[in-house]
Design a protein around this motif. Structure first.
Motif, PDB file in Angstrom:
ATOM      1  N   LEU A 153       1.011  -1.273  -0.036  1.00  0.00           N
ATOM      2  CA  LEU A 153      -0.152  -0.031  -0.020  1.00  0.00           C
ATOM      3  C   LEU A 153       0.886   1.215   0.048  1.00  0.00           C
ATOM      4  N   GLN A 154       0.635   2.333  -0.760  1.00  0.00           N
ATOM      5  CA  GLN A 154       1.110   3.347  -0.985  1.00  0.00           C
ATOM      6  C   GLN A 154       0.475   4.680  -0.647  1.00  0.00           C
ATOM      7  N   ASN A 155       0.526   5.497   0.028  1.00  0.00           N
ATOM      8  CA  ASN A 155      -0.223   6.719   0.188  1.00  0.00           C
ATOM      9  C   ASN A 155       0.718   7.886  -0.413  1.00  0.00           C
ATOM     10  N   VAL A 197      -1.436   4.319   7.206  1.00  0.00           N
ATOM     11  CA  VAL A 197      -0.412   4.517   6.306  1.00  0.00           C
ATOM     12  C   VAL A 197       0.050   5.915   6.032  1.00  0.00           C
ATOM     13  N   TYR A 201       3.271   0.733   3.126  1.00  0.00           N
ATOM     14  CA  TYR A 201       3.035  -0.334   4.095  1.00  0.00           C
ATOM     15  C   TYR A 201       3.023  -1.706   3.299  1.00  0.00           C
TER      16      TYR A 201
END
Length: 282
Positions: A153-155, A197, A201
């Motif tokens: 996961l990338q914010n 995040v 993550y």
């Protein structure tokens, strides 16, 4: 105290006045004719006394202005006194106030609903555009029948961290024309729950595609669908400001113990068959 006349009395009074007026007009016409005859006779004789007498009679017989009784006007306007009643005025004010409050509440509710829809659309846009969900890879699990996949996961939201609820990742294997779900679980050190995040993550999921007669769309490979369902919010303790982010992945997966030479021969390829081949959503 005088009592206002009833409607039949008024009609009789008006008819009587009309008769009196007609009689006076008739009498005046007669006196005018007599006055004309007397004036002609006076002119011949030089005596004006008879003419003056007739003129006085004519003036006395002239129609006079008759005023309607004041009681009639009072009765005709009595119906409008109802609107001057304090009770009626108070009732009208209460009704107007109720309508104003209802209109104000309606406007407030419409504005609140519009703002809630806008906030949800913005959050949905953030969850879809500012949170990237990527399947980083799949590896054999040491148990000889399972696989370990890594999700990332990338914010990239400029607003700050996102709070993501990790749910169970569903894995399906195609058998014939249907999808059969297979067991999956979080890997050791990973648990389903809310994660913050900030930047990136990573978490792992283990699944076991123990399926007989799986569909072989590509020689030697299983057709697998992976579905990640996440709940996303911009608050650590959200209320209704939570949206769902569903991300499907499709891969062709090489079974445990597959013969690479057989796969190369059947697919007419000289390269070593990879463990999995990612495919776009379909």
């Amino acid at each position: 105290m005088s009592v206002p006349p009833a409607a039949p009395d008024k009609d009789a009074l008006i008819a009587d006045l009309r008769r009196q007026l007609a009689a006076a007009q008739s009498e005046a016409r007669v006196l005018r004719r007599r006055l004309g005859i007397a004036a002609a006779a006076n002119a011949a004789s030089g005596d004006s006394a008879p003419a003056r007498g007739l003129l006085d009679e004519l003036r006395a017989a002239a129609p006079r202005k008759v005023d309607a009784p004041s009681t009639i006007a009072v009765k005709l306007g009595r119906r409008f006194d109802l609107w001057r009643s304090p009770a009626v005025i108070g009732l009208v004010m209460v009704l107007l106030t109720a309508f104003a409050i209802d209109a104000g509440v309606g406007l407030y509710q419409a504005r609140a609903a519009r703002e809630a829809r806008q906030a949800r659309l913005l959050l949905e846009n953030t969850a879809m555009r500012s949170l990237y969900v990527e399947l980083k890879g799949i590896a054999y699990d040491p148990d000889g029948k399972s696989y370990r996949m890594t999700l990332f996961l990338q914010n990239v939201s400029p607003k700050g961290p996102l709070y993501v609820m990790l749910n169970a990742v569903a894995v399906y294997v195609q058998t014939g024309m249907v999808w059969q779900q297979v067991p999956s679980r979080p890997a050791e050190g990973t648990s389903w729950g809310v994660v913050k995040v900030v930047d990136g993550y990573t978490y792992d999921v283990v699944f076991t595609p123990d399926v007989a007669n799986w569909a072989e769309l590509i020689p030697g490979y299983m057709h697998v669908r992976i579905q990640s369902d996440l709940l996303v919010s911009e608050k650590a303790q959200p209320g209704n400001d939570v949206v769902e982010r569903r991300t499907p992945y499709y891969v062709y997966l090489k079974p445990h113990g597959a013969n690479d030479e057989d796969i190369k021969t059947r697919s007419r390829s000289t390269r070593t068959p990879p463990l999995f081949i990612p495919m776009p959503p379909h």
